[in-house]
Scaffold this motif. Structure first.
Motif, PDB file in Angstrom:
ATOM      1  N   ASP A  32      18.850  28.262  29.961  1.00 32.54           N
ATOM      2  CA  ASP A  32      19.627  29.142  29.306  1.00 32.54           C
ATOM      3  C   ASP A  32      18.984  30.482  28.475  1.00 32.54           C
ATOM      4  OD1 ASP A  32      21.873  27.443  29.291  1.00 32.54           O
ATOM      5  OD2 ASP A  32      21.433  26.374  27.567  1.00 32.54           O
ATOM      6  N   GLU A  33      17.614  30.586  28.502  1.00 36.15           N
ATOM      7  CA  GLU A  33      16.799  31.653  28.005  1.00 36.15           C
ATOM      8  C   GLU A  33      16.431  32.515  29.330  1.00 36.15           C
ATOM      9  OE1 GLU A  33      15.996  31.903  24.875  1.00 36.15           O
ATOM     10  OE2 GLU A  33      17.281  30.459  24.449  1.00 36.15           O
ATOM     11  N   CYS A  34      16.673  32.311  30.549  1.00 32.79           N
ATOM     12  CA  CYS A  34      16.349  33.060  31.690  1.00 32.79           C
ATOM     13  C   CYS A  34      17.570  34.165  31.664  1.00 32.79           C
ATOM     14  CB  CYS A  34      16.479  32.263  32.984  1.00 32.79           C
ATOM     15  SG  CYS A  34      15.240  30.918  33.042  1.00 32.79           S
ATOM     16  N   ARG A  35      17.038  35.343  32.103  1.00 35.80           N
ATOM     17  CA  ARG A  35      18.183  36.566  32.221  1.00 35.80           C
ATOM     18  C   ARG A  35      17.758  37.341  33.428  1.00 35.80           C
ATOM     19  NH1 ARG A  35      20.027  34.087  29.061  1.00 35.80           N
ATOM     20  NH2 ARG A  35      20.907  34.397  26.722  1.00 35.80           N
ATOM     21  N   GLN A  36      18.749  37.783  34.330  1.00 34.87           N
ATOM     22  CA  GLN A  36      18.497  38.850  35.398  1.00 34.87           C
ATOM     23  C   GLN A  36      18.483  40.069  34.581  1.00 34.87           C
ATOM     24  OE1 GLN A  36      22.261  39.738  37.492  1.00 34.87           O
ATOM     25  NE2 GLN A  36      21.124  39.465  39.195  1.00 34.87           N
ATOM     26  N   VAL A  37      17.621  40.950  34.903  1.00 36.97           N
ATOM     27  CA  VAL A  37      17.770  42.283  34.018  1.00 36.97           C
ATOM     28  C   VAL A  37      18.210  43.378  35.035  1.00 36.97           C
ATOM     29  CG1 VAL A  37      16.257  44.003  32.922  1.00 36.97           C
ATOM     30  CG2 VAL A  37      15.741  41.510  32.706  1.00 36.97           C
ATOM     31  N   ARG A  38      19.419  43.489  34.985  1.00 38.58           N
ATOM     32  CA  ARG A  38      20.036  44.590  35.910  1.00 38.58           C
ATOM     33  C   ARG A  38      19.700  45.855  35.403  1.00 38.58           C
ATOM     34  NH1 ARG A  38      26.126  41.944  36.395  1.00 38.58           N
ATOM     35  NH2 ARG A  38      25.351  40.106  37.389  1.00 38.58           N
ATOM     36  N   VAL A  39      19.287  46.879  36.548  1.00 39.08           N
ATOM     37  CA  VAL A  39      18.945  48.165  36.320  1.00 39.08           C
ATOM     38  C   VAL A  39      20.091  49.053  36.882  1.00 39.08           C
ATOM     39  CG1 VAL A  39      17.001  49.919  36.719  1.00 39.08           C
ATOM     40  CG2 VAL A  39      16.553  47.661  36.463  1.00 39.08           C
ATOM     41  N   HIS A  40      20.560  49.724  36.043  1.00 38.02           N
ATOM     42  CA  HIS A  40      21.814  50.599  36.542  1.00 38.02           C
ATOM     43  C   HIS A  40      21.951  52.074  35.898  1.00 38.02           C
ATOM     44  CE1 HIS A  40      24.031  49.175  32.985  1.00 38.02           C
ATOM     45  NE2 HIS A  40      23.186  47.933  32.961  1.00 38.02           N
ATOM     46  N   TYR A  41      22.836  52.650  36.351  1.00 37.66           N
ATOM     47  CA  TYR A  41      23.414  53.865  35.588  1.00 37.66           C
ATOM     48  C   TYR A  41      24.390  53.520  34.694  1.00 37.66           C
ATOM     49  CZ  TYR A  41      20.127  56.857  38.418  1.00 37.66           C
ATOM     50  OH  TYR A  41      19.107  57.467  38.956  1.00 37.66           O
ATOM     51  N   ALA A  77      22.466  42.274  41.898  1.00 34.26           N
ATOM     52  CA  ALA A  77      21.953  43.523  41.257  1.00 34.26           C
ATOM     53  C   ALA A  77      20.572  43.902  41.604  1.00 34.26           C
ATOM     54  CB  ALA A  77      22.209  43.438  39.716  1.00 34.26           C
ATOM     55  N   PHE A  78      20.277  45.131  41.485  1.00 34.89           N
ATOM     56  CA  PHE A  78      19.047  45.696  41.531  1.00 34.89           C
ATOM     57  C   PHE A  78      18.371  45.334  40.165  1.00 34.89           C
ATOM     58  CE2 PHE A  78      20.266  47.927  45.236  1.00 34.89           C
ATOM     59  CZ  PHE A  78      19.198  47.766  45.845  1.00 34.89           C
ATOM     60  N   GLY A  79      17.322  44.422  40.046  1.00 39.07           N
ATOM     61  CA  GLY A  79      16.715  44.299  39.127  1.00 39.07           C
ATOM     62  C   GLY A  79      15.355  43.437  39.111  1.00 39.07           C
ATOM     63  N   SER A  80      15.313  42.600  37.896  1.00 36.23           N
ATOM     64  CA  SER A  80      14.072  41.757  37.858  1.00 36.23           C
ATOM     65  C   SER A  80      14.627  40.435  37.123  1.00 36.23           C
ATOM     66  CB  SER A  80      12.837  42.216  37.138  1.00 36.23           C
ATOM     67  OG  SER A  80      11.804  41.443  37.423  1.00 36.23           O
ATOM     68  N   LEU A  81      13.658  39.533  36.851  1.00 32.66           N
ATOM     69  CA  LEU A  81      14.212  38.031  36.199  1.00 32.66           C
ATOM     70  C   LEU A  81      13.072  38.058  34.933  1.00 32.66           C
ATOM     71  CD1 LEU A  81      15.708  35.458  36.401  1.00 32.66           C
ATOM     72  CD2 LEU A  81      13.631  34.780  37.561  1.00 32.66           C
ATOM     73  N   LEU A  82      13.841  37.713  33.955  1.00 37.26           N
ATOM     74  CA  LEU A  82      13.170  37.481  32.669  1.00 37.26           C
ATOM     75  C   LEU A  82      13.046  35.909  32.117  1.00 37.26           C
ATOM     76  CD1 LEU A  82      12.219  39.356  30.259  1.00 37.26           C
ATOM     77  CD2 LEU A  82      14.218  39.545  29.335  1.00 37.26           C
ATOM     78  N   LEU A  83      11.886  35.367  32.111  1.00 36.70           N
ATOM     79  CA  LEU A  83      11.646  33.961  31.796  1.00 36.70           C
ATOM     80  C   LEU A  83      11.017  33.625  30.397  1.00 36.70           C
ATOM     81  CD1 LEU A  83       9.811  33.281  35.366  1.00 36.70           C
ATOM     82  CD2 LEU A  83      12.183  32.756  34.523  1.00 36.70           C
ATOM     83  N   PRO A  84      11.609  32.792  29.967  1.00 38.07           N
ATOM     84  CA  PRO A  84      10.992  32.177  28.460  1.00 38.07           C
ATOM     85  C   PRO A  84       9.674  32.049  28.805  1.00 38.07           C
ATOM     86  CG  PRO A  84      12.237  30.513  29.579  1.00 38.07           C
ATOM     87  CD  PRO A  84      12.422  31.730  30.392  1.00 38.07           C
ATOM     88  N   GLN A 123      19.182  48.919  31.348  1.00 37.55           N
ATOM     89  CA  GLN A 123      18.672  47.561  31.534  1.00 37.55           C
ATOM     90  C   GLN A 123      19.645  46.425  30.817  1.00 37.55           C
ATOM     91  OE1 GLN A 123      14.518  47.239  32.322  1.00 37.55           O
ATOM     92  NE2 GLN A 123      14.291  48.990  31.284  1.00 37.55           N
ATOM     93  N   THR A 124      20.282  45.974  31.579  1.00 37.80           N
ATOM     94  CA  THR A 124      21.257  44.936  30.926  1.00 37.80           C
ATOM     95  C   THR A 124      21.014  43.372  31.248  1.00 37.80           C
ATOM     96  OG1 THR A 124      22.973  46.629  31.248  1.00 37.80           O
ATOM     97  CG2 THR A 124      23.734  44.168  30.695  1.00 37.80           C
ATOM     98  N   GLU A 125      20.728  42.639  30.374  1.00 35.80           N
ATOM     99  CA  GLU A 125      20.364  41.169  30.491  1.00 35.80           C
ATOM    100  C   GLU A 125      21.632  40.370  30.761  1.00 35.80           C
ATOM    101  OE1 GLU A 125      17.564  39.743  27.424  1.00 35.80           O
ATOM    102  OE2 GLU A 125      16.545  41.595  27.501  1.00 35.80           O
ATOM    103  N   ILE A 143      10.013  50.834  33.727  1.00 33.24           N
ATOM    104  CA  ILE A 143      10.911  49.867  34.445  1.00 33.24           C
ATOM    105  C   ILE A 143      10.289  48.747  35.331  1.00 33.24           C
ATOM    106  CG2 ILE A 143      13.226  49.358  35.634  1.00 33.24           C
ATOM    107  CD1 ILE A 143      14.473  51.567  34.172  1.00 33.24           C
ATOM    108  N   GLY A 144       9.449  49.446  36.485  1.00 32.91           N
ATOM    109  CA  GLY A 144       8.899  48.834  37.251  1.00 32.91           C
ATOM    110  C   GLY A 144       9.540  48.647  38.564  1.00 32.91           C
ATOM    111  N   GLU A 145       9.182  48.043  39.523  1.00 31.26           N
ATOM    112  CA  GLU A 145      10.039  47.824  40.721  1.00 31.26           C
ATOM    113  C   GLU A 145      11.222  46.694  40.486  1.00 31.26           C
ATOM    114  OE1 GLU A 145       9.481  49.610  43.209  1.00 31.26           O
ATOM    115  OE2 GLU A 145       7.297  50.581  42.726  1.00 31.26           O
ATOM    116  N   VAL A 146      12.272  46.929  41.328  1.00 28.74           N
ATOM    117  CA  VAL A 146      13.198  45.994  41.272  1.00 28.74           C
ATOM    118  C   VAL A 146      13.685  45.520  42.571  1.00 28.74           C
ATOM    119  CG1 VAL A 146      14.384  47.235  39.429  1.00 28.74           C
ATOM    120  CG2 VAL A 146      14.889  48.140  41.573  1.00 28.74           C
ATOM    121  N   ILE A 147      14.491  44.804  42.953  1.00 30.98           N
ATOM    122  CA  ILE A 147      14.785  44.192  44.072  1.00 30.98           C
ATOM    123  C   ILE A 147      16.361  43.743  43.921  1.00 30.98           C
ATOM    124  CG2 ILE A 147      14.259  41.827  43.556  1.00 30.98           C
ATOM    125  CD1 ILE A 147      13.363  41.646  46.550  1.00 30.98           C
ATOM    126  N   PRO A 148      17.053  43.809  45.177  1.00 31.49           N
ATOM    127  CA  PRO A 148      18.418  43.220  44.840  1.00 31.49           C
ATOM    128  C   PRO A 148      18.538  41.589  44.807  1.00 31.49           C
ATOM    129  CG  PRO A 148      18.099  44.269  47.038  1.00 31.49           C
ATOM    130  CD  PRO A 148      16.930  44.258  46.293  1.00 31.49           C
TER     131      PRO A 148
END
Length: 166
Positions: A136-145, A40-47, A16-18, A116-121
């Protein structure tokens, strides 16, 4: 590796890469628009944490509409979802929980580990009534090999193919 009528697939652990947004802007209606530069497949991280609102409405998607906003009703297999996410005021960040659907839980789906939970592109996010959210505190959390971008290269005379490779 092929074994009779079955395939054996060996995989490395998921990473998981932010990723910070490459562009953010607060729109006239109070919606925060975020562009993470790549799908990217992943989720969103919010402050979240102290001072955060109780819940936000988040839209995640892959395509822009002609007006430059997130396309909320994309055609074909392009995705866009709407999630009402409670923010955890006891923690500095909250991960948007992607709801299960036919594509990520059906018989052809690759199931994600529970941690990890569900992801979406998605590439783009819109957060409604986001005046208190610091982009500036928001992040896309990319799930990948794990993948070494320098281990291979591709260059074609076709710009579309080059874009797909990128």
């Amino acid at each position: 590796m092929y074994h009779g009528a079955r395939f054996t697939v060996t995989t490395k652990p998921l990473r998981q890469t932010e990723i910070p947004p490459v562009e953010s802007k607060l729109l006239d209606d109070g919606t925060l628009f975020l562009d993470f530069g790549k799908d990217a497949f992943g989720s969103l991280l919010l402050p979240s944490g102290e001072g955060a609102t109780n819940a936000v409405t988040v839209h995640l998607g892959e395509q822009l509409a002609p007006n430059g906003r997130l396309e909320r009703e994309p055609a074909g297999c392009i995705r866009c979802i709407r999630v009402i996410q409670s923010l955890d005021r006891d923690h500095p960040r909250t991960r948007v929980e992607i709801p299960p659907d036919e594509r990520n839980t059906g018989p052809a789906a690759i199931l994600m580990p529970k941690d990890i939970g569900e992801v979406i592109p998605f590439r783009y996010a819109e957060i409604e009534d986001a005046k208190d959210i610091d982009p500036d505190e928001c992040r896309q959390v990319r799930v990948h090999y794990q993948f070494n971008d320098d281990a291979s290269a591709f260059d074609s005379s076709d710009d579309v193919l080059n874009a797909v490779w990128d």
